[in-house]
Design a protein around this motif. Sequence first.
Motif, short mmCIF file in Angstrom:
data_model
loop_
_atom_site.label_atom_id
_atom_site.label_comp_id
_atom_site.label_asym_id
_atom_site.label_seq_id
_atom_site.Cartn_x
_atom_site.Cartn_y
_atom_site.Cartn_z
N UNK A 124 54.27 57.32 32.82
CA UNK A 124 53.05 57.42 32.02
C UNK A 124 52.50 58.84 31.96
N UNK A 125 52.33 59.47 33.18
CA UNK A 125 51.64 60.75 33.24
C UNK A 125 52.55 61.96 33.04
N UNK A 126 53.78 61.89 33.56
CA UNK A 126 54.66 63.06 33.53
C UNK A 126 55.61 63.08 32.34
N UNK A 127 55.75 61.94 31.66
CA UNK A 127 56.66 61.91 30.51
C UNK A 127 55.90 61.60 29.22
N UNK A 128 55.40 60.36 29.09
CA UNK A 128 54.80 59.96 27.83
C UNK A 128 53.55 60.78 27.50
#
Length: 351
Positions: A336-340
């Motif tokens: 959620x936080x590091x990719x999307x």
Amino acid sequence: MAKYGEGDKRWIVEDRPDGANVHNWHWAETDCIEWSRNFFNQHLTNVTVLNGEGNLYIKIKKLEKLEGEAYVNVRKGKIIPGYELNVTLLWEGEARDSEGGVLLKAEGSVEIPYISDENADENPEIRVLVKDEGPIGKRLREAMWDKGKVLILEKVRGYVESMAKGGPCKEELEAKKVTGKTGKKEEAGGSVMVEKKEVVKKEVKKEEKRKEGFKTITMTEKFSCRAKDLYEILMDENRWKGFTMSNARISKEVGGEISIFDGSVTGKNLELQEGKLIVQKWRFGSWPDGIDSTVRLTFEEPEPGVTIVKLKHVDVPEEDRYGNSTVVENTERGWRDLIFHKIRAVFGFGI
């Protein structure tokens, strides 16, 4: 690797007055450095490498040095070894002529600079040195390299396997297993039936155990972009470096390998359909050995400029190799936080 005695205090059991560590629920940490030194002393002292083959006589004399850290953690009955060792051995050799006369006596060393639990499945680097670098000394060194290396690697593998079984804790752990076993029920005329029931019961438990300990992560995310553009970002290592600020190597071929987040995640491509599907095998370096997960990303474009990504990440272990139970939570947060979210922030694909 954390040094022995410097682990997270939340996971290391404090000394109790009765000395108990019920069910090994917390870390029970054992220093294994002396046990490791004794292991290599026992297995690599006065070991014959060559005894006349090619008129060469070579043997490993002794362990000269063993430095580093070695310990075994046990939590909830799970054995988690940790070690980083620098080992030096001394060897000696003779080259003789056809009549048995000594042409040259030589001494040398074998350096194994890094034996580590992180590389337990790989052979460590080995360096063979000799004090006399003349033609005969070189011949002895090459013979030591050719024949001695195989022997030394065999002993190193033995050490790795012993540590995986608990090292100095092995006998104690096996004793607990024996004590914990229940005896067989013996009844006249019914012993065969009882044994069969026990076998079936064990098989069922084994099957259940195989299904436990893993979770599946599912997420659905919407982006204001074309599906092919989002697919390209996730499969292009330079763009991946751009939005994660970490090194990456990503093959665009089925069967090709991937390495992302500075190598903390490795795997390979299982199935690729441009703009539609990415299926990859993922493995985190902190996971127990032999465990891989599968990532499946499907791309749908219900209307031009709007892409819906559906993630299904299966076989994510509940615990890492150190017994930490935050693997699923951290993996989901990472997606959620590091990719999307990072893709939206860097490429302006937010909705």
